[in-house]
Design a protein around this motif. Structure first.
Motif, short mmCIF file in Angstrom:
data_model
loop_
_atom_site.label_atom_id
_atom_site.label_comp_id
_atom_site.label_asym_id
_atom_site.label_seq_id
_atom_site.Cartn_x
_atom_site.Cartn_y
_atom_site.Cartn_z
N ARG A 66 0.32 -5.34 -15.85
CA ARG A 66 -0.85 -4.66 -16.40
C ARG A 66 -0.91 -5.02 -17.92
O ARG A 66 -2.66 -5.33 -17.89
N ASN A 96 -6.36 -8.15 -11.13
CA ASN A 96 -4.78 -7.68 -11.60
C ASN A 96 -4.30 -6.38 -10.57
O ASN A 96 -5.65 -5.30 -11.02
N LEU A 97 -3.33 -6.33 -9.55
CA LEU A 97 -3.77 -5.21 -8.75
C LEU A 97 -2.08 -4.44 -9.42
O LEU A 97 -1.12 -3.43 -9.33
N ILE A 99 0.15 -2.33 -11.40
CA ILE A 99 0.40 -0.59 -11.98
C ILE A 99 1.39 0.10 -12.48
O ILE A 99 2.95 -0.85 -12.16
N SER A 100 1.26 0.50 -13.70
CA SER A 100 3.08 0.48 -14.83
C SER A 100 3.66 1.50 -13.73
O SER A 100 3.04 2.26 -13.19
N GLN B 58 -10.15 -3.06 -8.20
CA GLN B 58 -9.62 -2.66 -9.56
C GLN B 58 -10.20 -1.36 -10.54
O GLN B 58 -9.14 -1.10 -11.09
N ILE B 61 -7.33 0.74 -9.21
CA ILE B 61 -5.92 0.72 -9.55
C ILE B 61 -5.62 1.33 -11.32
O ILE B 61 -4.72 1.56 -11.80
N ASP B 62 -6.62 0.39 -12.35
CA ASP B 62 -6.87 1.43 -13.33
C ASP B 62 -7.48 2.23 -13.65
O ASP B 62 -6.28 3.00 -14.17
N GLN B 64 -5.31 4.59 -11.92
CA GLN B 64 -4.38 4.89 -11.29
C GLN B 64 -3.06 4.99 -12.62
O GLN B 64 -2.43 5.76 -12.79
N ASN B 65 -4.12 3.91 -13.18
CA ASN B 65 -2.97 3.53 -14.12
C ASN B 65 -2.85 4.56 -15.03
O ASN B 65 -2.26 4.79 -16.03
N SER B 68 -1.87 7.79 -15.36
CA SER B 68 0.06 7.79 -15.41
C SER B 68 0.01 8.13 -16.97
O SER B 68 1.32 7.91 -17.36
#
Lengths: 266, 327
Positions: A66, A96-97, A99-100, B58, B61-62, B64-65, B68
């Protein structure tokens, strides 16, 4: 006389639009209050190839892919993507999949989604960072390393990694998978020896699992951060910083660009 | 009566207000078109792909990030979570939510504009409908005619409704014609999802169904029309009560803007939902956008707007028929 007709025209136009919007409004209220029960959902599967002649680079895994810690937000993945698109003159693409915060458990779960699998199928290169969160969370943090718990999570990790790779190669036998090895972010702290030996153990695990797959390549990172961790790590003392990511990107590019050059000849 | 309305309607048109409003639209729509174009373009460039599935994945995912991150307020987290679910739904069912095309732009534009932009234009149209007669002194001429006062006010009100309808029609036509230059004119029959519902922070998808885009646009404009009329009615009352154009326009503009801001600043203040200006964004229900203030739904918003409009009308008529005209 002419003025009169334009007037009438506007007047009629206004009345028509009044009626039109009234109909729209009633339709909307009706539709929202009494939604039709027929869920006429026939998803049309029209698979289009991704418009990239040279191939797709897919990133999977945790915060390293990430790019957490890079002040520019690129991470090694972003740097590699930029370089790759330069070399292929913009004909490659990258998704880019990552996830941190993902552990191998989470990644395995993510891999089971249809659309992620679809991406895996289309990908030519797949780059993965996984394991850091398993290792440093599973072993109880760095202050008191719990060797037993660490061993347990290592076994789980081994199983997960094997499954992840199997899943990838089932979808796409030709894909090149790059797995980054683990490094020890705590190499300049007191428990250096324990943590280092733990990390090497995990790296051996990665080696062991990967050796069963011909097209999986390990990119070691242990040495990169061994001697001077604070120089290459971000202020959280866990993620790489910009320079750290740059070094990781260099390593990946060495292998990757080779492949691009060869692939172009085919 | 018909000729009275006809007459009043042309007073509005002749006053050049309509022209000003059209000019504002003519300037702003190209800007919005370009902004939309930029957004799509930069998303494509960043990913190096024009495959919308990849872009959508994408985006998920973004988000989801973003979830967090610990610095995000809980309300926003909920919003993001619902958004993710909705996007996942689009992805799972193979529906492209951003197919370019000017009908799509029309849809997006009205969805954005219902909350603030259209109400502002309506305020500009309606703010001095009655008060200007005072200012110009023409009120005396108007009232000396052998027509009851309520008829005069009613014809003014009906002509306002007509011009609001015309305003929305102009908005629709202009946004279609202008954005089509860049995006192309196709996409009327693209399927659009509607019927997402929220209940206690859950996104309910059982009533989700597909509607052809032309029908969706018709419905969205219908809802926007309703909230525009509510704003117009309240402004109409203000223009009866307040003499000066500047005062009535200023008061209404402030009220509309404050309503929009309040719902964003204090989504936890539940009493807010009884204010009309919080409920203007009716198209949110159609699009299934998460509603920030709890307890709001379509029947509720419609009721609030209707009650406010009715009360405004009653006040306007009572005060106009009873008042002494001194000017």
């Amino acid at each position: 006389m002419k003025r009169k007709t334009t007037r009438t025209f506007f007047h009629l136009l206004a009345i028509t639009s009044f009626m039109l919007f009234l109909v729209g409004f009633i339709l909307a209220v009706w539709d929202l209050m009494y939604p039709p029960k027929t869920v006429a959902f026939q998803s049309k599967k029209t698979e289009q190839p991704i418009s990239s002649e040279e191939g797709l680079l897919l990133g999977l895994g945790d915060s390293q892919t990430r790019g957490i810690g890079d002040s520019k937000g690129l991470g090694y993945f972003g740097m590699v993507r930029n370089q790759l698109s330069k070399v292929t003159h913009g004909k490659s693409s990258a998704v880019n999949l990552a996830i941190s915060g993902q552990t191998s458990n989470d990644l395995l779960k993510q891999m089971k989604q249809d659309k992620v699998l679809l991406m895996v199928q289309k990908a030519k290169w797949i780059s993965i960072t996984i394991g850091g969160n398993d290792l440093f969370r599973g072993s109880g943090g760095l202050e008191k390393i719990n060797l037993e718990a660490a061993e347990k999570s290592r076994q789980q990790y081994e199983k997960n990694l094997k499954e992840i790779l199997t899943l990838i190669y089932k979808q796409n036998p030709k894909a090149l998978v790059f797995i980054f090895g683990l490094y020890n972010p705590f190499g300049d702290l007191d428990l250096k020896e324990t943590s280092s030996s733990l990390v090497s153990q995990w790296n051996e695990t990665i080696q062991k699992v990967t050796s069963k797959f011909d097209n999986a390549i390990i990119i070691p990172t242990f040495d990169l951060f061994q001697l001077n961790p604070s120089k290459y790590l971000y202020t959280d003392h866990f993620h790489p910083n910009e320079i750290g990511y740059e070094r990781m990107a260099t390593r990946l590019l060495q292998v990757l660009l080779d492949q691009v050059a060869e692939g172009g000849g085919k | 009566m018909v000729s009275l309305v006809y007459n009043e309607f042309f007073k509005i048109i002749r006053k050049k207000r309509m022209l000003v409003v059209t000019l504002i639209l003519l300037i702003l729509i190209p800007i919005f078109t370009y902004a939309q174009y930029q957004a799509v373009d930069s998303a494509m460039k960043q990913l190096g792909t024009s495959d919308w599935r990849a872009i959508l994945q994408q985006q998920i995912i973004d988000q989801q990030n973003r979830l967090s991150s610990s610095r995000i307020a809980p309300e926003w987290k909920e919003y993001i979570r619902l958004n993710i679910k909705q996007q996942q739904y689009y992805l799972d069912h193979d529906i492209n939510p951003t197919t370019p095309g000017s009908p799509t732009f029309m849809r997006k534009f009205i969805e954005q504009a219902t909350e603030l932009f259209i109400p502002l234009l309506v305020v500009v149209l309606a703010a001095d409908l009655v008060s200007s007669e005072h200012a110009g002194g023409t009120i005396k001429l108007l009232l000396t005619r052998p027509v009851p006062r309520w008829k005069i006010l009613l014809s003014k009100y009906l002509s306002l409704l007509l011009s609001i309808s015309l305003l929305l029609l102009i908005t629709a036509i202009l946004s279609y014609l202008i954005s089509g230059i860049i995006f192309g004119y196709r996409g009327w029959d693209m399927p659009v999802l509607t019927g997402f519902q929220m209940e206690n922070e859950h996104l309910l998808t059982e009533n989700v169904h597909m509607v052809p885009q032309w029908k969706y646009i018709l419905m969205a404009y219908g809802l926007a029309w309703f909230s525009a009329i509510a704003v117009g009615t309240i402004t109409f009352m203000v223009s009866v009560l307040v003499r000066g154009t500047a005062a009535s326009m200023g008061a209404m503009l402030a009220a509309v803007v404050a309503g929009t801001l309040l719902s964003q600043v204090a989504p936890n203040w539940h009493e807010l939902k009884y204010i009309a200006f919080i409920n203007l964004n009716l198209t949110d229900y159609l699009a299934g956008n998460p509603i920030l203030v709890e307890g709001m739904n379509l029947p509720f918003s419609l009721t609030v707007l209707a009650v406010w409009s009715l009360v405004s009308l009653i006040i306007a008529f009572v005060s106009f028929t009873r008042r002494d005209i001194l000017a």
